[in-house]
Design a protein around this motif. Structure first.
Motif, PDB file in Angstrom:
ATOM      1  N   LYS A   2       0.738  -1.219   0.089  1.00 36.46           N
ATOM      2  CA  LYS A   2       0.001   0.064  -0.062  1.00 36.46           C
ATOM      3  C   LYS A   2       0.938   1.303   0.159  1.00 36.46           C
ATOM      4  CE  LYS A   2      -3.987   1.647   2.111  1.00 36.46           C
ATOM      5  NZ  LYS A   2      -5.020   1.568   3.322  1.00 36.46           N
ATOM      6  N   SER A   3       2.116   1.162   0.715  1.00 37.42           N
ATOM      7  CA  SER A   3       2.765   2.533   0.771  1.00 37.42           C
ATOM      8  C   SER A   3       3.728   2.464  -0.657  1.00 37.42           C
ATOM      9  CB  SER A   3       3.801   2.211   1.850  1.00 37.42           C
ATOM     10  OG  SER A   3       4.792   1.093   1.719  1.00 37.42           O
ATOM     11  N   ILE A   4       3.893   1.669  -1.057  1.00 36.74           N
ATOM     12  CA  ILE A   4       4.400   1.536  -2.749  1.00 36.74           C
ATOM     13  C   ILE A   4       3.307   2.518  -3.659  1.00 36.74           C
ATOM     14  CG2 ILE A   4       5.396   0.341  -4.371  1.00 36.74           C
ATOM     15  CD1 ILE A   4       6.553  -1.397  -2.690  1.00 36.74           C
ATOM     16  N   LYS A   5       2.284   1.833  -3.621  1.00 32.20           N
ATOM     17  CA  LYS A   5       1.307   2.544  -4.385  1.00 32.20           C
ATOM     18  C   LYS A   5       1.022   4.258  -4.253  1.00 32.20           C
ATOM     19  CE  LYS A   5      -1.573  -1.474  -5.704  1.00 32.20           C
ATOM     20  NZ  LYS A   5      -3.104  -2.005  -5.131  1.00 32.20           N
ATOM     21  N   MET A   6       1.018   4.436  -2.753  1.00 27.65           N
ATOM     22  CA  MET A   6       0.691   5.654  -2.317  1.00 27.65           C
ATOM     23  C   MET A   6       1.986   6.501  -2.832  1.00 27.65           C
ATOM     24  SD  MET A   6      -1.543   7.528  -1.210  1.00 27.65           S
ATOM     25  CE  MET A   6      -2.177   8.043   0.403  1.00 27.65           C
ATOM     26  N   LEU A   7       3.574   5.968  -2.598  1.00 24.32           N
ATOM     27  CA  LEU A   7       4.340   6.598  -3.193  1.00 24.32           C
ATOM     28  C   LEU A   7       4.439   6.963  -4.469  1.00 24.32           C
ATOM     29  CD1 LEU A   7       7.147   7.902  -2.208  1.00 24.32           C
ATOM     30  CD2 LEU A   7       8.111   5.486  -2.588  1.00 24.32           C
ATOM     31  N   MET A   8       4.166   5.999  -5.491  1.00 26.19           N
ATOM     32  CA  MET A   8       4.047   6.077  -6.854  1.00 26.19           C
ATOM     33  C   MET A   8       3.061   6.995  -7.298  1.00 26.19           C
ATOM     34  SD  MET A   8       6.066   4.195  -8.279  1.00 26.19           S
ATOM     35  CE  MET A   8       5.780   3.966 -10.171  1.00 26.19           C
ATOM     36  N   MET A   9       1.911   7.188  -6.610  1.00 19.37           N
ATOM     37  CA  MET A   9       0.913   8.188  -6.826  1.00 19.37           C
ATOM     38  C   MET A   9       1.165   9.584  -6.612  1.00 19.37           C
ATOM     39  SD  MET A   9      -2.807   6.573  -5.722  1.00 19.37           S
ATOM     40  CE  MET A   9      -3.462   8.357  -5.350  1.00 19.37           C
ATOM     41  N   VAL A  10       2.023   9.854  -5.412  1.00 20.22           N
ATOM     42  CA  VAL A  10       2.718  11.237  -5.127  1.00 20.22           C
ATOM     43  C   VAL A  10       3.854  11.535  -6.078  1.00 20.22           C
ATOM     44  CG1 VAL A  10       4.229  12.256  -3.449  1.00 20.22           C
ATOM     45  CG2 VAL A  10       2.450  10.997  -2.695  1.00 20.22           C
ATOM     46  N   ALA A  11       4.611  10.719  -6.574  1.00 17.46           N
ATOM     47  CA  ALA A  11       5.578  10.882  -7.529  1.00 17.46           C
ATOM     48  C   ALA A  11       5.069  11.495  -8.777  1.00 17.46           C
ATOM     49  CB  ALA A  11       6.634   9.569  -7.604  1.00 17.46           C
ATOM     50  N   PHE A  12       3.978  10.609  -9.204  1.00 16.64           N
ATOM     51  CA  PHE A  12       3.264  10.794 -10.488  1.00 16.64           C
ATOM     52  C   PHE A  12       2.446  12.151 -10.421  1.00 16.64           C
ATOM     53  CE2 PHE A  12      -0.563  10.682 -13.353  1.00 16.64           C
ATOM     54  CZ  PHE A  12       0.003  10.664 -14.344  1.00 16.64           C
ATOM     55  N   THR A  13       2.031  12.547  -9.254  1.00 17.86           N
ATOM     56  CA  THR A  13       1.433  13.933  -9.295  1.00 17.86           C
ATOM     57  C   THR A  13       2.358  14.969  -9.432  1.00 17.86           C
ATOM     58  OG1 THR A  13      -0.286  12.738  -7.591  1.00 17.86           O
ATOM     59  CG2 THR A  13       0.029  15.205  -7.597  1.00 17.86           C
ATOM     60  N   ILE A  14       3.479  14.650  -8.256  1.00 18.72           N
ATOM     61  CA  ILE A  14       4.497  15.725  -8.752  1.00 18.72           C
ATOM     62  C   ILE A  14       4.948  16.112  -9.788  1.00 18.72           C
ATOM     63  CG2 ILE A  14       6.759  16.469  -7.725  1.00 18.72           C
ATOM     64  CD1 ILE A  14       5.971  15.191  -5.111  1.00 18.72           C
TER      65      ILE A  14
END
Length: 73
Positions: A2-14
């Protein structure tokens, strides 16, 4: 996981925000394409229109050197 998905979403958003917030420099024309006119006798008298010089009454002539300085970016 779950933390990897969240990290990927944040990176994509930035990355998306950074990419779309940058202005394209080639799309804006920031140059001033108006010719510059100056008095042949009084080089300090300049105008964007070919009017008469207030000091001597001569018509202002297009200043090609000044125009080249302005338009060469």
């Amino acid at each position: 996981m779950k933390s990897i998905k969240m990290l990927m979403m944040v990176a994509f958003t930035i990355l998306s925000i950074a990419t779309y917030s940058q202005e394209k420099t080639s799309s804006k024309d920031t140059t001033n394409n108006k010719p510059v006119y100056s008095c042949p006798m009084h080089s300090s008298i300049v105008n964007s229109k070919p009017v008469k010089c207030p000091k001597c009454g001569m018509s202002l002539k297009e200043n090609k050197q000044e125009n080249n300085k302005i338009h060469k970016h």
